[in-house]
Design a protein around this motif. Structure first.
Motif, short mmCIF file in Angstrom:
data_model
loop_
_atom_site.label_atom_id
_atom_site.label_comp_id
_atom_site.label_asym_id
_atom_site.label_seq_id
_atom_site.Cartn_x
_atom_site.Cartn_y
_atom_site.Cartn_z
N LEU A 55 0.81 -1.11 0.05
CA LEU A 55 0.07 -0.09 -0.12
C LEU A 55 1.01 1.13 0.08
O LEU A 55 0.44 2.32 -0.48
N GLN A 56 2.18 1.37 0.86
CA GLN A 56 2.92 2.51 0.42
C GLN A 56 3.46 2.51 -0.86
O GLN A 56 3.62 3.77 -1.24
N ALA A 57 3.87 1.57 -1.36
CA ALA A 57 4.19 1.46 -2.98
C ALA A 57 2.94 1.99 -3.50
O ALA A 57 3.31 3.07 -4.69
N ALA A 58 1.79 1.56 -3.44
CA ALA A 58 0.66 2.08 -4.30
C ALA A 58 0.41 3.61 -3.96
O ALA A 58 0.15 4.33 -4.67
N PHE A 59 0.43 4.08 -2.56
CA PHE A 59 0.30 5.32 -2.34
C PHE A 59 1.24 6.21 -3.27
O PHE A 59 0.94 7.39 -3.61
N LYS A 60 2.72 5.72 -3.19
CA LYS A 60 3.63 6.57 -4.04
C LYS A 60 3.04 6.77 -5.33
O LYS A 60 3.20 7.88 -6.00
N LYS A 61 2.96 5.75 -6.16
CA LYS A 61 2.54 5.40 -7.57
C LYS A 61 1.28 6.14 -7.96
O LYS A 61 1.08 7.14 -8.77
N THR A 62 0.09 6.13 -7.08
CA THR A 62 -0.92 6.95 -7.20
C THR A 62 -0.83 8.53 -7.19
O THR A 62 -1.61 9.05 -7.80
N SER A 63 -0.07 8.84 -5.99
CA SER A 63 0.29 10.23 -5.71
C SER A 63 0.86 10.80 -7.02
O SER A 63 0.52 12.13 -7.45
N GLU A 64 1.67 10.17 -7.67
CA GLU A 64 2.43 10.66 -9.04
C GLU A 64 1.59 10.69 -10.07
O GLU A 64 1.76 11.71 -11.04
N ALA A 65 0.92 9.94 -10.05
CA ALA A 65 -0.20 9.84 -11.21
C ALA A 65 -0.95 11.12 -11.26
O ALA A 65 -1.50 11.51 -12.49
N LYS A 66 -1.49 11.71 -10.37
CA LYS A 66 -2.20 13.00 -9.96
C LYS A 66 -3.74 13.06 -10.72
O LYS A 66 -4.52 14.02 -10.67
N SER A 67 -4.05 11.94 -11.42
CA SER A 67 -5.34 12.00 -12.20
C SER A 67 -5.92 10.48 -12.55
O SER A 67 -4.95 9.78 -12.63
N SER A 68 -6.94 10.32 -12.86
CA SER A 68 -7.62 9.08 -13.41
C SER A 68 -9.16 9.23 -13.58
O SER A 68 -9.71 10.46 -13.61
N LYS A 69 -9.41 8.15 -14.40
CA LYS A 69 -10.90 8.29 -14.68
C LYS A 69 -11.57 7.53 -13.54
O LYS A 69 -10.98 6.64 -12.87
N ILE A 70 -13.11 7.95 -13.15
CA ILE A 70 -13.44 7.36 -11.97
C ILE A 70 -14.99 6.93 -12.20
O ILE A 70 -15.65 7.70 -13.15
N ARG A 71 -15.32 5.78 -11.94
CA ARG A 71 -16.77 5.54 -11.82
C ARG A 71 -17.10 4.91 -10.49
O ARG A 71 -16.69 4.20 -9.84
N MET A 72 -18.19 5.66 -9.88
CA MET A 72 -18.64 5.63 -8.56
C MET A 72 -20.15 5.36 -8.38
O MET A 72 -20.83 5.80 -9.04
N THR A 73 -20.52 4.34 -7.13
CA THR A 73 -21.85 4.31 -6.75
C THR A 73 -21.94 4.62 -5.41
O THR A 73 -21.14 3.88 -4.66
N VAL A 74 -22.81 5.28 -4.95
CA VAL A 74 -22.98 5.54 -3.69
C VAL A 74 -24.37 4.83 -3.29
O VAL A 74 -25.49 5.48 -3.89
N GLU A 75 -24.74 4.06 -2.28
CA GLU A 75 -25.86 3.51 -1.96
C GLU A 75 -26.11 3.74 -0.32
O GLU A 75 -25.16 3.64 0.35
N THR A 76 -27.12 3.90 0.07
CA THR A 76 -27.72 4.40 1.32
C THR A 76 -28.78 3.29 1.65
O THR A 76 -29.56 2.70 0.90
N SER A 77 -28.88 3.18 3.09
CA SER A 77 -29.98 2.20 3.70
C SER A 77 -30.51 2.85 4.84
O SER A 77 -29.63 3.86 5.23
N GLY A 78 -31.56 2.22 5.34
CA GLY A 78 -32.12 2.75 6.67
C GLY A 78 -32.80 4.10 6.42
O GLY A 78 -33.59 4.34 5.52
N ALA A 79 -32.63 4.98 7.49
CA ALA A 79 -33.39 6.12 7.46
C ALA A 79 -33.03 7.07 6.38
O ALA A 79 -33.83 7.87 6.00
N ALA A 80 -31.78 7.03 5.90
CA ALA A 80 -31.24 7.65 4.70
C ALA A 80 -31.67 7.20 3.28
O ALA A 80 -31.00 7.57 2.45
#
Length: 313
Positions: A55-80
């Protein structure tokens, strides 16, 4: 006229709530510059030390990349549950934080009839711009973009607490995968789950949990709070039934995260954010919409205040 103004505000506030709800938990000092094992190189279980190295190696590599494409899903349950499911896709950048994404989902139905089925959102220099569509533009002199400067809104409130909350929210708004990696490194329960295929590629699966208090300690955006304020925040979270943050990350052979799942459980319900990342280093040339096509949310608030005062007279 009053109802039309409130409808415009309803759509904008709903979108703003979704945006702020997608805040990532960041930590500016969680990575190390030492290398780690290739994520795809291990077929057996890794020790916590080995997992941390990956994960430390991934942190360094990802920090240097500075950008990416993203696809996200946010799901809620309960009162929300009324927020339903929100989907988001586009490009993001970190250092500096920028986004150009399209959001859609049941949450936007709160804006009422005529509300857009999806919203394009641009974030740049701490300001959010939302494309509310042609029907909303007809109510705003043909201007389809709403500008939301959250710092200006917070300053106008005159409430120091609101100002602090918004400042922290802005710092956390973009889903920076490097900072999510840094946060997971702080988890005392960090473990390697094993190899899995994600989106057709080989990856290694890691997971860990942080209590709310541990998250606050690891998150530099809370540094602006005094110890008393931090203690009050933790107490409030405990009272609300906040159990903590469960984080899962899948890292590919190139030491880059391809998937993240962050789950939060509270007394009134739960929220799960699932993100897929690809095309690291993708161009994130985010531009603000033309000023002539933009309506300032602060001006809309003033209009509502004026209309309210006039109707009360």
């Amino acid at each position: 006229m009053v109802m039309a103004a409130w409808k415009r505000a309803g759509v904008c506030l709903t979108a703003a709530a979704v945006v702020m709800g997608l805040a990532g938990c960041q930590d500016g000092d969680g990575g190390a510059d030492k290398g780690g094992k290739k994520a795809g190189a291990s077929s057996g279980a890794q020790s916590r030390t080995e997992a941390a190295e990956v994960l430390q190696a991934a942190f360094k590599k990802t920090s240097e990349a500075k950008s990416s494409k993203i696809r996200m899903t946010v799901e809620t349950s309960g009162a929300a549950a009324e927020a339903g499911t929100v989907e988001m896709s586009g490009v993001q950048g970190w250092d500096p934080a920028v986004m150009d994404v399209t959001m859609k989902g049941g949450a936007f139905a709160v804006g009422g009839a005529g509300g857009p089925g999806q919203i394009r959102m641009i974030m740049l220099d701490g300001v959010v711009y939302m494309d509310l569509g042609e029907e909303q533009a007809a109510r705003m002199d043909g201007k389809r973009w709403m500008k939301m400067d959250f710092k200006a809104v917070a300053d106008a409130s005159g409430d120091p607490e609101v100002r602090k909350q918004v400042t922290g929210g802005l710092e956390n708004m973009n889903q920076d995968p490097a900072q999510q990696l840094a946060l997971l490194l702080e988890s005392p329960s960090l473990k390697h789950v094993g190899p899995e295929k994600v989106d057709g590629v080989e990856a290694q699966h890691y997971k860990g949990t942080l209590s709310f208090e541990e998250m606050v300690d690891a998150n530099t955006s809370f540094d602006l709070l005094s110890k008393k304020e931090r203690d009050e925040l933790v107490a409030m979270a405990e009272k609300s039934g906040m159990k903590g943050y469960d984080t899962e990350i899948w890292v590919n052979e190139d030491d880059l995260p391809v998937k993240m799942v962050v789950g939060m459980t509270m007394a009134q319900g739960s929220m799960t954010m699932t993100s897929h990342f690809s095309d690291y280093g993708a161009k994130a040339d985010v531009q603000a919409p033309p000023a002539g096509d933009t309506v300032d949310f602060m001006e809309l608030l003033k209009e509502l205040e004026s209309l309210g005062a006039g109707s009360a007279a």
